[in-house]
Structure formats: C-alpha cells, structure tokens
Design a protein around this motif. Sequence first.
Motif, mmCIF file in Angstrom:
data_model
loop_
_atom_site.group_PDB
_atom_site.id
_atom_site.type_symbol
_atom_site.label_atom_id
_atom_site.label_comp_id
_atom_site.label_asym_id
_atom_site.label_seq_id
_atom_site.Cartn_x
_atom_site.Cartn_y
_atom_site.Cartn_z
ATOM 1 N N SER B 248 35.378 42.176 -2.929
ATOM 2 C CA SER B 248 36.467 43.137 -3.106
ATOM 3 C C SER B 248 37.283 42.775 -4.343
ATOM 4 O O SER B 248 37.280 41.636 -4.807
ATOM 5 N N THR B 252 42.782 41.656 0.901
ATOM 6 C CA THR B 252 42.941 42.443 2.135
ATOM 7 C C THR B 252 44.005 41.753 2.978
ATOM 8 O O THR B 252 43.794 40.638 3.463
ATOM 9 N N ARG B 256 44.766 47.901 7.823
ATOM 10 C CA ARG B 256 44.678 49.129 7.043
ATOM 11 C C ARG B 256 43.856 48.893 5.762
ATOM 12 O O ARG B 256 43.029 49.721 5.386
ATOM 13 N N LEU B 259 40.233 48.677 6.659
ATOM 14 C CA LEU B 259 39.673 50.003 6.924
ATOM 15 C C LEU B 259 39.363 50.719 5.605
ATOM 16 O O LEU B 259 38.311 51.349 5.449
ATOM 17 N N ARG B 260 40.297 50.563 4.666
ATOM 18 C CA ARG B 260 40.112 51.182 3.347
ATOM 19 C C ARG B 260 38.878 50.582 2.646
ATOM 20 O O ARG B 260 38.075 51.284 2.054
ATOM 21 N N GLN B 261 38.761 49.272 2.772
ATOM 22 C CA GLN B 261 37.618 48.567 2.161
ATOM 23 C C GLN B 261 36.295 49.038 2.755
ATOM 24 O O GLN B 261 35.307 49.190 2.050
ATOM 25 N N LEU B 262 36.319 49.235 4.086
ATOM 26 C CA LEU B 262 35.078 49.621 4.760
ATOM 27 C C LEU B 262 34.715 51.070 4.471
ATOM 28 O O LEU B 262 33.542 51.406 4.322
ATOM 29 N N LEU B 263 35.752 51.921 4.393
ATOM 30 C CA LEU B 263 35.490 53.345 4.177
ATOM 31 C C LEU B 263 35.170 53.651 2.715
ATOM 32 O O LEU B 263 34.388 54.545 2.418
ATOM 33 N N PHE B 264 35.829 52.927 1.837
ATOM 34 C CA PHE B 264 35.610 53.174 0.400
ATOM 35 C C PHE B 264 35.144 51.887 -0.285
ATOM 36 O O PHE B 264 35.907 51.239 -0.987
#
Lengths: 295, 471
Positions: B248, B252, B256, B259-264
């Motif tokens: 990344s 992190t 939240r 989640l952002r890392q996983l989704l985008f």
Amino acid sequence: MIPAAIYTFSLLLLLPKGLRCSQSPTKPIVGLQLSDTGMHRDLIYTVQFTNALYDKSCNYVLEQLLPAGVYISVDQIGDLKRLKKLNGIFPEFVDIEAPTEKSKSFTIMLNGVPQSTDAIKLPIHYRYHAPSKKQKYENASIYFLFLILKVVLFFSKFATVEIPIPKLYIKCKTLEDNSIEEFLETASKYNYCLNERSISFETKINENNSNSSPKSNLAVYDNCDWYLVDVHFQLKTDLRADIPIGNEKAFPPILYATIIISWIISLYTVFRTHAIPRRINYKLEEQRVLQNKMK
Amino acid sequence: MSMSNTAAKNTPQPTKTLLSRCGTLLLELSFRTHLLISIALRLLLITYGHWHDAHSEVPYTDIDYKVVTDGARHVLQNGSPFNRHTYRYSPILAYMQLPNVLLHPALGKVIFAAFDIFVAILIYLLVRLQLQVQCRKAVHALLSKFGKIRSAQQYNETDARNRPENIARASACFWLYNPLTAIISTRGNGDSFSSFFVILTVYLLVKSEDTERSANWLIFAAGLTHGFAIHLRLYPLLFSLAYYLCLSTSLTRSARDLLRQLLFPSCRQMLLVVGTCIALFTVTGFFYTLYGWQYIHEAYLYHFVRRDVRHNFSLYFLLQYLSGNATETSLLEKLLILAPQLGLLLYLSFSFGQFRQTLTFCVFALAFVMVTFNSVVTSQYFVWYLALLPLCLNNLQAISLARAFIYFGTWLLGQALWLLPAYLLEFKTWNTFYWIGAQGVLFFLINSYLLMRLIEHYSFTSFKVNFKKLF
C-alpha cells in the motif's frame, strides 16, 4: 500282582498305534507374553514343538485376532519383514489414526517353522479410547481409603483391553505314511485352507459356497492341508492392558478454561505491545512521505 | 615475582586458545565454505540414516518420507498418490520423490536437504538486501531533512561498518547449523521445500522496493510464488493480508482505511492478487483434473476437519481429546476458540505488515502465532517459524546473548516439562491426560511470553552513518 501285570501288558498291546506311550502325540507349547508397559508394546510368542516334526518340512501359523483397541503399524511391520525379523500375513491397511470406538478387530497370521523353541516378537500399539462418563477406577479399594485421593480418582480412569489367545495351525509336506494326528493332537477333524487375501482359514466344506467365485476358491484351495492343533498355552504375563481414558464430565470446565486462557493471553499481548508497532509505523510513514517528496 | 607472572602470562592456555581459534575460524569462513560444510553434514546424516535403517528396528527415516515415496510409487503405476493412506500433501511432493523409486531410496532426502541449503542462500540474500535497503532509506530520510538530496547518490549504501555481509552470513548460519532443521530434512521431511517458497515470496517483495524498473514484475512473481506456497501448504494463506498491505502507498490506521484498501487496490496490489490466484488455481486445478475430489479433500479440506486426539503440544489437545466422538462444540464455542488466534493474526498483519522493512518480522510473528494456536502442535511445525527467525535476527539485536539463551532455554524447558507426562502416558500408561493438558497450557504461555518479548525488543533500524562521507 502278576494278574495285574499281565492285564497292563495286554492292554498296551491292544491300544491303537497312535496312542502308545512311545509315540503319543504331544501338544505344542505356546508361551505368551506382553512386554513392558505403555501404549507401544511387544507381543512375544514362544512356540515349542516336539522334535518328531523337525524333519517333516512343516510350517505353522499363529492366527491372532487383535481387538479394536489395538493396531499394528503396517510400515513398522514392513521394516521388520525387510530385516527378516518377522514373517507373516498382515492387512495391507490398518488405520493408525482412528480411536478404538471407530475401529474394528482384525486378524493377522504369524508364520514359523517348528523347532524346539521359536520366538516371535510382534510390535503392537494401543489406540486411544474416547473419554467416558462411567466411573471405572483402577485399584479403587485402595484409593477409597483416602479422601484426598478422590480428586485423583476423577482423573484416573482406565479401560481394559484384552488380547485373545491365538490359534495354531500346522501343515507338513513330508509326513510319509503317517498322519499329523500321530504327532500332534488336532483340535478339529477338518483340514483348512489358508486364504491369504482375507487373512483367514476356511474349511473345504465351503467349496460350494455361492458367494465365492471359482477363481477365488482356486486361490484358497491352493494352500490347504492346514490342521488346527491343540495347544498348551503358557501365559507368562497378563494379556490385558489398562489404557487411560479421560473423564467426559471434565469437558465443560476445560472448554471454558481454554477459551478464557486464549482470550486473556491474546488481549494481553495486544495491550502490552501495541505501542511498539505504532511507533515504528509512524517513523516508517514519515520516511515514506520524505521519500515521496524527494521524488 | 614479576618474572613468574610474565612466565604465567606467556604460558599458552590450550583450551582457551583452541576455543578462541575455532571461534575466529568460524567467523572468518566465507559463506560458500559454510555452505559446503553444511552440504557435507547433511550428506553425512543421510548416509548415516540409510545405514541406521538397514540395521535398526527404530528407523531414522520419517514416516512421512515413506508415505510420500509410496505416493511416488502409485504415480509411477499411473495411479493417484492419494491411494496411499495418510498421503495429505500436494502431488508435487510425490513427483519430486520419483527418483526414490527409480534410482535410490535416499535421493528424495538429498532433494529435501538441497532445499535446506537453498533456504540458507535465500536467508543470506534477503538479510543482506534488507540491510542495504533499510540503510539507504535511512540515509535518504536524513539527507532530505538537511536538504542535501543529491549527496545521497554518493553515499556508499553498503557501508562496511553496517556489516551487511557478516549479519547475513550469521543469519544463514543460524539456519544451516540448526540441528533440528538439519535432522528434520535429512529424515525426509519436506517442510523446507514450502519454507523456501515462503521466503522467496518475501524476498521478491523486498526486492521490488529496491528496483523501480522491474518492480511490477517482481511483485507479480511474488504473487506466483505465494500462490504456489499456498498450494503446497495452507498456512502461507494467512500471510496474504500482510503481503497485500505492505504494497500500500499509505498507512492503514482504521478499519475504514482497510476497507478502502480492499475495495480499491493499487496496481501493485492487483498484480500480487492476480499472480497468487493464477499460480494457486492453475497448479491446484491441474492436479484436480488428474486426481479429482479425493485430492482436494485429502490435501486441503482434511486439515479443517482434522481432529487429532493423540497427545501433542497444543493448548487445545485436552479439549479435543475430551470432546471425544460424541461431544460437539456449538458454533458460538467454535468462534470463541478461533477468535483469539484470528484477532492476533489481524493485529500482527496491521502492526508489522504495512511496510516491507518490517515484513520479515511480520511473517515470522504470524507463523509463530499460527503454530502456538494450532489445534495440533508437533516439533515439525516449529520449522514453519524457525525458517523465518534468522531473517529477523538483525532486528532483535537489543536482546543480549545471555537473555537470548534464557529465552531459548525457557522454550526448551516448556517442551521438556511436557515430555515427562507424555512419556508416562505413552510408555507407562499412566493417566496423565490432564497433566499433559496443563503442560500444554504452560508451553502456550511460554510461547506467548516469548512473542511479547520479541515484539518489545524489535527494532527495524540500527545504522551507523558516515557523516564525513555523507556531507
């Protein structure tokens, strides 16, 4: 006195040939011993035959039933066979992981040649038993004398596993005109065929059994003329073993204690160490920001 | 008086001299020489094992080696390696052991021992690389503070005083001369094989930070090796989050952010995921077409439903034994049992998995927690983290030698104390189930304490920068 001597002499003359004192059949002696203690033991057989059989090209087989609480390691047996320390017929597969409750008894055959004394050492292993709710204590009468040892009793359950005595079969190639009964007391009038596939002895009476194919019958009857022999057993040790079992009633407290320990330790690890990675990560993040600026 | 003193001083002390000379000699040996000595030691152990097995009823060879060799035999007969009872590995291991059947029964051990050596080479390369990268980053950060960015180019990255070669060599020797790992591999256990791919993944990820041009290819390759490692053994799957997070671009800090890392995911994170999936599904799919459902069940699913009631080091041994065949734990109880381990794995992934500088320690700590909390723990499982510990030795320099010995002694003591009731149960049929359970708890506490101490002593940089040369 004289009439009695004449009577005895005439009786000896009239007796059948096979029962005369000079050639009376004798029973082989099979000594059985369970070595040491523990879950891994040796079952030691000491087989003694009369010397009349030594030159008759005979072979004997000990048919041993092993209860569900016992298993053999096929790999270990393979090693012993390779080292020529054991000869016999064993199942191709024995589940060594299953507990007693999920296992079945099975048969093995141990081969040997009649001689004055033949020793066979079979390594066996006891299976774990599932915990039990039943109260079965070892030496309960002694322990009950002490109140304090009631706690010990709670933790000291045992299950008894007994190994049955084996059966002895014999087969001789060169008996000439004599029958096997002249040398040994047979326990059955039938002769048996050894089925190596199912590791069992079968009588020829089953020849017309519709369940078995002609081919399998042929294989079975290739190896016949085995006689079940009367044996004099000498139990050198008890063939029973007391295998420890847990107390099923202890499950709920152990469950909650395990959960509590694992939770406390995990939370304490996080609580005690969380500051260190935080400090390192901020330092590294600072480094990264500076590096990005340089780019 | 003074003369006698001088004489005493001049008299050589043979023991001390010999010991110190041996010590100096070992330190001065090149890495290549250490490798040659280790190869010779392993070949010697393999030869001894072969001789031992031919003469002794108690074999030197691991039972798993026989299982895998039998698997190879089935493969040669166009059968499935899973026809062999207790074959619960990737079919690749059976294929690797084909020389056992075709040429010589000890050749498989040579292959496993070779991976022992490859692991040592990787440890050497990775530790050296990490030191260089960390040093360079520290220098860049320092220079940028003083606004002298250009001077960084002139600074020798591998400053002799930072001794990267020596530290890397010492770390590799820690693995090479570890009797436990040498014996395990020469007995025919293939854990070094999977450890090799775990370390290779970490190496590729760290290397990707060092180069700009081929970084993406290296990350993709890391994904491939990671997928392959998961195919071999399931446990590297739990390193995935740390691998993902270390790529990344920002820290992190919250759920939240995660989640952002996983989704985008970033491009590099995508490459890692794609590489992992390609390797995992291609190899696993290929063997699935060959060996069907039996392969999936034996090699993977079995490990989830496994209920080994025989005594072992695990905290959960007594619980599993007492649950027997009848008692079933509820879903809530299962969750309560599993949650602490999962919680710790998440905590460590977030704490040490966000930067490639701390990735090696993260992977070590994750493996340590996995083994400590595993439902079945035997000595073989220790290889999972013993292979990764040398990678972190440089980061644990805050631990003094005496303290390190105390920690190691405590770890051994935990096992020795467990061995007594285990011996009494196995060889005396004493009812020591509860005693073994208590020792399992003690060993668990010791391991947890050691983990805490290792984290507390962890430091990721300790560099001496040559300021004269720098400015």
